[in-house]
Write a protein that holds these residues in place. Sequence first.
Motif, PDB file in Angstrom:
ATOM      1  N   ARG A 103       0.865  -1.302  -0.094  1.00  0.00           N
ATOM      2  CA  ARG A 103      -0.155  -0.038  -0.044  1.00  0.00           C
ATOM      3  C   ARG A 103       1.028   1.223   0.017  1.00  0.00           C
ATOM      4  NH1 ARG A 103      -5.204   1.080   3.538  1.00  0.00           N
ATOM      5  NH2 ARG A 103      -5.790   3.192   2.813  1.00  0.00           N
ATOM      6  N   GLU A 104       2.007   1.188   0.802  1.00  0.00           N
ATOM      7  CA  GLU A 104       3.000   2.478   0.784  1.00  0.00           C
ATOM      8  C   GLU A 104       3.324   2.792  -0.543  1.00  0.00           C
ATOM      9  OE1 GLU A 104       4.184   2.464   5.478  1.00  0.00           O
ATOM     10  OE2 GLU A 104       5.367   1.013   4.031  1.00  0.00           O
ATOM     11  N   ILE A 105       3.724   1.500  -1.354  1.00  0.00           N
ATOM     12  CA  ILE A 105       4.292   1.681  -2.670  1.00  0.00           C
ATOM     13  C   ILE A 105       3.316   2.373  -3.683  1.00  0.00           C
ATOM     14  CG2 ILE A 105       5.170   0.294  -4.610  1.00  0.00           C
ATOM     15  CD1 ILE A 105       6.644  -1.348  -2.458  1.00  0.00           C
ATOM     16  N   GLN A 106       2.154   1.943  -3.396  1.00  0.00           N
ATOM     17  CA  GLN A 106       1.139   2.604  -4.307  1.00  0.00           C
ATOM     18  C   GLN A 106       0.771   3.965  -3.994  1.00  0.00           C
ATOM     19  OE1 GLN A 106      -2.147  -0.248  -3.719  1.00  0.00           O
ATOM     20  NE2 GLN A 106      -1.266  -1.663  -5.050  1.00  0.00           N
ATOM     21  N   GLU A 107       0.829   4.253  -2.783  1.00  0.00           N
ATOM     22  CA  GLU A 107       0.419   5.743  -2.476  1.00  0.00           C
ATOM     23  C   GLU A 107       1.695   6.643  -2.583  1.00  0.00           C
ATOM     24  OE1 GLU A 107      -1.512   5.158   1.174  1.00  0.00           O
ATOM     25  OE2 GLU A 107      -3.277   4.326   0.405  1.00  0.00           O
ATOM     26  N   ALA A 108       2.877   6.049  -2.884  1.00  0.00           N
ATOM     27  CA  ALA A 108       4.067   6.931  -2.448  1.00  0.00           C
ATOM     28  C   ALA A 108       4.204   7.884  -3.835  1.00  0.00           C
ATOM     29  CB  ALA A 108       5.293   6.026  -2.640  1.00  0.00           C
ATOM     30  N   PRO A 109       4.547   9.102  -3.642  1.00  0.00           N
ATOM     31  CA  PRO A 109       4.820  10.011  -4.846  1.00  0.00           C
ATOM     32  C   PRO A 109       5.816   9.706  -5.694  1.00  0.00           C
ATOM     33  CG  PRO A 109       5.747  11.111  -2.864  1.00  0.00           C
ATOM     34  CD  PRO A 109       4.938   9.844  -2.372  1.00  0.00           C
ATOM     35  N   HIS A 113       5.816   9.996 -14.999  1.00  0.00           N
ATOM     36  CA  HIS A 113       5.777   8.970 -16.114  1.00  0.00           C
ATOM     37  C   HIS A 113       6.029   7.517 -15.681  1.00  0.00           C
ATOM     38  CE1 HIS A 113       4.813  12.190 -19.067  1.00  0.00           C
ATOM     39  NE2 HIS A 113       6.033  12.817 -18.743  1.00  0.00           N
ATOM     40  N   ALA A 114       6.284   7.597 -14.453  1.00  0.00           N
ATOM     41  CA  ALA A 114       6.604   6.142 -13.880  1.00  0.00           C
ATOM     42  C   ALA A 114       5.098   5.094 -14.028  1.00  0.00           C
ATOM     43  CB  ALA A 114       7.083   6.016 -12.350  1.00  0.00           C
ATOM     44  N   PRO A 115       5.548   3.976 -14.504  1.00  0.00           N
ATOM     45  CA  PRO A 115       4.302   3.031 -14.623  1.00  0.00           C
ATOM     46  C   PRO A 115       3.774   2.787 -13.135  1.00  0.00           C
ATOM     47  CG  PRO A 115       6.236   2.019 -15.199  1.00  0.00           C
ATOM     48  CD  PRO A 115       6.703   3.320 -14.834  1.00  0.00           C
ATOM     49  N   PRO A 116       2.417   2.415 -13.075  1.00  0.00           N
ATOM     50  CA  PRO A 116       1.818   2.232 -11.829  1.00  0.00           C
ATOM     51  C   PRO A 116       2.592   0.788 -11.424  1.00  0.00           C
ATOM     52  CG  PRO A 116       0.252   1.674 -13.577  1.00  0.00           C
ATOM     53  CD  PRO A 116       1.574   2.510 -14.213  1.00  0.00           C
ATOM     54  N   GLY A 117       2.863   0.966  -9.932  1.00  0.00           N
ATOM     55  CA  GLY A 117       3.450  -0.434  -9.539  1.00  0.00           C
ATOM     56  C   GLY A 117       4.954  -0.417  -9.406  1.00  0.00           C
ATOM     57  N   ALA A 118       5.632   0.700 -10.081  1.00  0.00           N
ATOM     58  CA  ALA A 118       6.977   0.670 -10.068  1.00  0.00           C
ATOM     59  C   ALA A 118       7.361   1.054  -8.411  1.00  0.00           C
ATOM     60  CB  ALA A 118       7.543   1.733 -11.292  1.00  0.00           C
ATOM     61  N   TYR A 119       8.517   0.595  -8.378  1.00  0.00           N
ATOM     62  CA  TYR A 119       9.098   0.962  -7.117  1.00  0.00           C
ATOM     63  C   TYR A 119       9.590   2.518  -6.845  1.00  0.00           C
ATOM     64  CZ  TYR A 119      11.248   1.002  -2.323  1.00  0.00           C
ATOM     65  OH  TYR A 119      11.598   1.187  -1.114  1.00  0.00           O
TER      66      TYR A 119
END
Length: 309
Positions: A103-109, A113-119
């Motif tokens: 969840r923290e990864i999903q919500e992090a700024p 152009h970074a794809p969703p889920g990218a760390y």
Amino acid sequence: MMSAGRYAPSPSGDLHLGNLRTALLSWLFAASSGRPLLLRFEDLDAGRTIPGSAERQFKDLRAIGITFSGEPLWQSQRQHHYGAAVGQLREAGLVYECFCTRREIQEAPRAPHAPPGAYPGTCRDLGDAERRQRRQQRPPALRLKAEAGEYRVADLLLGEVTGLVDDLVLVRNDGTAAYNLAVVVDDYLTGVDQVVRGDDLASSTPRQVYLRGLLYGQRAAGSVQYAHVPLVLNRQGQRLAKRDGAVTLGQLSELGRSPEHVRDELLASLGLPRGPLEQAVETFDPSRLPRQPWVVDPASQKRGPSESI
Ligand SMILES: [Zn+2]
């Protein structure tokens, strides 16, 4: 240098038509290029592994004529290899602890152009004191310090596959090797230089080739031939799944369809002659494979000749 192809199912249930078709293609690619085909069970996720399903998968593969070289490999027995690879990366300063929840990864700024889920790199630069403190709350996963950005690999069917290489997980926070690490280590150590798999996995290829280069050198990274094959879809255009009806060899046999019949329909869906695989391989030409998904309607009892599965 060893050379081999592989088929690598997760033993999480019976294989369906999509899995069997990909397995059949792995066999055809390997046989037509003089490679042995290895079988590897990707059973690292204990929560998904169903006891007995590896044996059933093996039996079903054999029933449609797919043979393998040597004994099957089990990833759950190969943790020492994955550990050694992580040790090598750690010595090179390429590993760090990550304490983030999904969840923290999903919500992090993140970058625009970074794809969703990218760390997003949250834990990359934590100090020693902070890491010590975070370890009390949550065991860390281990991530790769990647410096690749976009990475490009060649694919026999898709042409070029370009993908982002982010700081991928190497070891999950329960201590298990992560999927990408295990695949890269196993493929290299068993001499696999041909990977045939569903095109839903194409996006993981740039990460795997990048990691392979870090572990085993640029020459090794460039030595694998990839062929990502079209999936089997249901009528709604979704990836075929168990809920779609009679899709496994066992279910189809209850409807009176023999393994040979299923094999023949799979071959026909690939534009290949019905009959033993040894015969099909003689006319097998990767450049003539259909590039579209194969749509089947397993629930329907009334079938036209093109959908007689
Ligand atoms: Zn993190």
